[in-house]
Design a protein around this motif. Structure first.
Motif, PDB file in Angstrom:
ATOM      1  N   VAL A 220      70.557 -10.411   8.855  1.00  0.00           N
ATOM      2  CA  VAL A 220      69.775 -11.498   8.168  1.00  0.00           C
ATOM      3  C   VAL A 220      68.430 -11.507   8.783  1.00  0.00           C
ATOM      4  O   VAL A 220      67.452 -11.343   7.968  1.00  0.00           O
ATOM      5  CB  VAL A 220      70.474 -12.876   8.439  1.00  0.00           C
ATOM      6  N   LYS A 221      68.443 -11.177  10.176  1.00  0.00           N
ATOM      7  CA  LYS A 221      67.017 -11.167  10.916  1.00  0.00           C
ATOM      8  C   LYS A 221      66.208  -9.891  10.172  1.00  0.00           C
ATOM      9  O   LYS A 221      65.108  -9.964  10.333  1.00  0.00           O
ATOM     10  CB  LYS A 221      67.139 -11.586  12.139  1.00  0.00           C
ATOM     11  N   LEU A 222      66.985  -8.814  10.195  1.00  0.00           N
ATOM     12  CA  LEU A 222      66.452  -7.424   9.767  1.00  0.00           C
ATOM     13  C   LEU A 222      65.940  -7.485   8.570  1.00  0.00           C
ATOM     14  O   LEU A 222      64.789  -6.952   8.217  1.00  0.00           O
ATOM     15  CB  LEU A 222      67.449  -6.254   9.971  1.00  0.00           C
ATOM     16  N   ALA A 223      66.509  -8.362   7.317  1.00  0.00           N
ATOM     17  CA  ALA A 223      66.245  -8.425   6.168  1.00  0.00           C
ATOM     18  C   ALA A 223      64.852  -9.022   6.067  1.00  0.00           C
ATOM     19  O   ALA A 223      63.951  -8.550   5.577  1.00  0.00           O
ATOM     20  CB  ALA A 223      67.077  -9.079   5.336  1.00  0.00           C
ATOM     21  N   ALA A 224      64.658 -10.117   6.906  1.00  0.00           N
ATOM     22  CA  ALA A 224      63.375 -10.920   7.022  1.00  0.00           C
ATOM     23  C   ALA A 224      62.169 -10.231   7.692  1.00  0.00           C
ATOM     24  O   ALA A 224      61.001  -9.935   7.160  1.00  0.00           O
ATOM     25  CB  ALA A 224      63.518 -12.105   7.979  1.00  0.00           C
ATOM     26  N   VAL A 225      62.742  -9.292   8.699  1.00  0.00           N
ATOM     27  CA  VAL A 225      61.579  -8.077   9.333  1.00  0.00           C
ATOM     28  C   VAL A 225      61.056  -7.076   8.221  1.00  0.00           C
ATOM     29  O   VAL A 225      59.956  -6.961   8.033  1.00  0.00           O
ATOM     30  CB  VAL A 225      62.185  -7.425  10.735  1.00  0.00           C
ATOM     31  N   TRP A 226      62.155  -6.552   7.292  1.00  0.00           N
ATOM     32  CA  TRP A 226      61.542  -5.656   6.481  1.00  0.00           C
ATOM     33  C   TRP A 226      60.972  -6.400   5.323  1.00  0.00           C
ATOM     34  O   TRP A 226      60.105  -5.660   4.557  1.00  0.00           O
ATOM     35  CB  TRP A 226      62.787  -4.940   5.995  1.00  0.00           C
ATOM     36  N   ASP A 227      61.160  -7.723   5.019  1.00  0.00           N
ATOM     37  CA  ASP A 227      60.311  -8.483   4.006  1.00  0.00           C
ATOM     38  C   ASP A 227      58.938  -8.448   4.622  1.00  0.00           C
ATOM     39  O   ASP A 227      57.992  -8.286   3.811  1.00  0.00           O
ATOM     40  CB  ASP A 227      60.976  -9.776   3.697  1.00  0.00           C
ATOM     41  N   ALA A 228      58.659  -8.645   5.674  1.00  0.00           N
ATOM     42  CA  ALA A 228      57.341  -8.748   6.316  1.00  0.00           C
ATOM     43  C   ALA A 228      56.794  -7.484   6.400  1.00  0.00           C
ATOM     44  O   ALA A 228      55.498  -7.308   6.063  1.00  0.00           O
ATOM     45  CB  ALA A 228      57.569  -9.500   7.859  1.00  0.00           C
ATOM     46  N   ILE A 229      57.238  -6.681   6.726  1.00  0.00           N
ATOM     47  CA  ILE A 229      57.020  -5.105   6.618  1.00  0.00           C
ATOM     48  C   ILE A 229      56.354  -4.568   5.297  1.00  0.00           C
ATOM     49  O   ILE A 229      55.373  -4.265   5.261  1.00  0.00           O
ATOM     50  CB  ILE A 229      57.839  -4.122   7.335  1.00  0.00           C
ATOM     51  N   ARG A 230      57.256  -5.032   4.285  1.00  0.00           N
ATOM     52  CA  ARG A 230      56.827  -4.613   3.008  1.00  0.00           C
ATOM     53  C   ARG A 230      55.772  -5.650   2.345  1.00  0.00           C
ATOM     54  O   ARG A 230      54.866  -5.062   1.789  1.00  0.00           O
ATOM     55  CB  ARG A 230      57.910  -4.936   2.083  1.00  0.00           C
ATOM     56  N   ALA A 231      55.287  -6.750   3.134  1.00  0.00           N
ATOM     57  CA  ALA A 231      54.351  -7.621   2.785  1.00  0.00           C
ATOM     58  C   ALA A 231      52.986  -7.343   3.453  1.00  0.00           C
ATOM     59  O   ALA A 231      52.072  -8.057   3.423  1.00  0.00           O
ATOM     60  CB  ALA A 231      54.665  -9.084   2.784  1.00  0.00           C
ATOM     61  N   ASN A 232      53.065  -6.287   4.444  1.00  0.00           N
ATOM     62  CA  ASN A 232      52.066  -5.841   5.483  1.00  0.00           C
ATOM     63  C   ASN A 232      51.756  -6.692   6.204  1.00  0.00           C
ATOM     64  O   ASN A 232      50.510  -7.067   6.672  1.00  0.00           O
ATOM     65  CB  ASN A 232      50.817  -5.551   4.653  1.00  0.00           C
TER      66      ASN A 232
ATOM     67  N   GLY B 153      52.341  -8.179  12.192  1.00  0.00           N
ATOM     68  CA  GLY B 153      52.406  -9.026  13.256  1.00  0.00           C
ATOM     69  C   GLY B 153      53.573  -9.937  13.244  1.00  0.00           C
ATOM     70  O   GLY B 153      54.407 -10.487  14.106  1.00  0.00           O
ATOM     71  N   ASP B 154      53.893 -10.609  11.942  1.00  0.00           N
ATOM     72  CA  ASP B 154      55.146 -11.373  11.645  1.00  0.00           C
ATOM     73  C   ASP B 154      56.455 -10.703  12.086  1.00  0.00           C
ATOM     74  O   ASP B 154      57.462 -11.035  12.660  1.00  0.00           O
ATOM     75  CB  ASP B 154      54.970 -11.934  10.188  1.00  0.00           C
ATOM     76  N   ALA B 155      56.204  -9.459  11.576  1.00  0.00           N
ATOM     77  CA  ALA B 155      57.536  -8.672  11.733  1.00  0.00           C
ATOM     78  C   ALA B 155      57.846  -8.264  13.325  1.00  0.00           C
ATOM     79  O   ALA B 155      59.102  -8.417  13.807  1.00  0.00           O
ATOM     80  CB  ALA B 155      57.310  -7.376  11.007  1.00  0.00           C
ATOM     81  N   LEU B 156      56.794  -8.301  13.948  1.00  0.00           N
ATOM     82  CA  LEU B 156      56.856  -7.921  15.449  1.00  0.00           C
ATOM     83  C   LEU B 156      57.467  -9.003  16.079  1.00  0.00           C
ATOM     84  O   LEU B 156      58.188  -8.802  17.026  1.00  0.00           O
ATOM     85  CB  LEU B 156      55.520  -7.489  15.926  1.00  0.00           C
ATOM     86  N   ARG B 157      56.905 -10.127  15.751  1.00  0.00           N
ATOM     87  CA  ARG B 157      57.328 -11.665  16.243  1.00  0.00           C
ATOM     88  C   ARG B 157      58.859 -11.699  15.854  1.00  0.00           C
ATOM     89  O   ARG B 157      59.720 -12.059  16.877  1.00  0.00           O
ATOM     90  CB  ARG B 157      56.423 -12.689  15.897  1.00  0.00           C
ATOM     91  N   MET B 158      59.284 -11.479  14.696  1.00  0.00           N
ATOM     92  CA  MET B 158      60.560 -11.457  14.547  1.00  0.00           C
ATOM     93  C   MET B 158      61.615 -10.756  15.114  1.00  0.00           C
ATOM     94  O   MET B 158      62.392 -10.980  15.618  1.00  0.00           O
ATOM     95  CB  MET B 158      60.902 -11.531  12.750  1.00  0.00           C
ATOM     96  N   LEU B 159      60.931  -9.321  15.316  1.00  0.00           N
ATOM     97  CA  LEU B 159      61.703  -8.440  16.129  1.00  0.00           C
ATOM     98  C   LEU B 159      62.099  -8.977  17.558  1.00  0.00           C
ATOM     99  O   LEU B 159      62.984  -8.831  18.145  1.00  0.00           O
ATOM    100  CB  LEU B 159      61.440  -7.213  16.007  1.00  0.00           C
ATOM    101  N   ALA B 160      60.901  -9.434  18.112  1.00  0.00           N
ATOM    102  CA  ALA B 160      61.053  -9.862  19.404  1.00  0.00           C
ATOM    103  C   ALA B 160      62.038 -10.886  19.705  1.00  0.00           C
ATOM    104  O   ALA B 160      62.540 -11.332  20.870  1.00  0.00           O
ATOM    105  CB  ALA B 160      59.743 -10.251  19.923  1.00  0.00           C
ATOM    106  N   GLN B 161      62.255 -11.847  18.399  1.00  0.00           N
ATOM    107  CA  GLN B 161      63.295 -12.812  18.701  1.00  0.00           C
ATOM    108  C   GLN B 161      64.696 -12.523  18.636  1.00  0.00           C
ATOM    109  O   GLN B 161      65.603 -13.235  18.707  1.00  0.00           O
ATOM    110  CB  GLN B 161      63.100 -13.854  17.587  1.00  0.00           C
TER     111      GLN B 161
END
Length: 178
Positions: free
Chosen positions: A30-42, A45-53
């Motif tokens: 679930v969290k990885l899906a959100a990370v990849w959504d942030a990556i696709r949306a360029n 920073g959001d993706a890195l913050r989510m990964l750190a969590q």
């Protein structure tokens, strides 16, 4: 003993002899899906913050691929190599991890030695052994070729495997113009 300092996980593993055992961690999909959504949306920073969590116990192959992808995108090739290396360690037969590590090694400008591309070539060879029809493996292998003829050969193979693959066709054209 109450006077002893608490041990780190690495120290505990060393004491019980498990430091070299492979531990397969499971990703949090679930969290990885959100990370990849942030990556696709360029939104790196959001993706890195989510990964750190994501807790360390949920940092499996997918986590390290996403982390490596972000570092690669940001030009942090050393960090990308480390992350993709952890993904490969977690799942040694994961072709995506192997190819992403090969790319991170290939595009790292700090690797200037004459044999700097041996490792990416070996990684591509491993992927081709695991999946002889893996088009990106032939494209990346072509990018690490020792000669123009070798480069053309790998791009031709990739294009033959998938005539619609843009990377294979483009790189073949560039190599043939050389």
């Amino acid at each position: 003993n109450e006077k002893q300092q608490p041990l780190t996980l690495a120290q505990v593993n060393a004491k019980i002899g498990t430091e070299n055992q492979q531990v397969t961690l499971e990703d949090d999909p679930v969290k990885l899906a959100a990370v990849w959504d942030a990556i696709r949306a360029n939104k790196s920073g959001d993706a890195l913050r989510m990964l750190a969590q994501i807790p360390s116990a949920r940092r499996g192959t997918g986590y390290w691929i996403a982390s490596g992808h972000l570092h690669f995108r940001l030009g942090n090739y050393g960090e990308a190599q480390a992350a993709f290396g952890k993904a490969v360690a977690n799942d040694p037969n994961n072709t995506e991890s192997l190819l992403r590590l090969a790319l991170a090694l290939r595009f790292d400008d700090s690797r200037k030695s004459s044999n700097a591309w041996d490792a990416p070539r070996d990684l591509c060879k491993r992927v081709m052994q695991l999946d002889p029809t893996n088009v990106p493996a032939y494209v990346i292998r072509g990018l690490c070729a020792k000669s123009n003829e070798e480069e053309i050969g790998y791009f031709k193979t990739a294009a033959a495997l998938d005539p619609e693959d843009f990377c294979a066709q483009y790189n073949l054209g560039v190599a043939m113009l050389s």
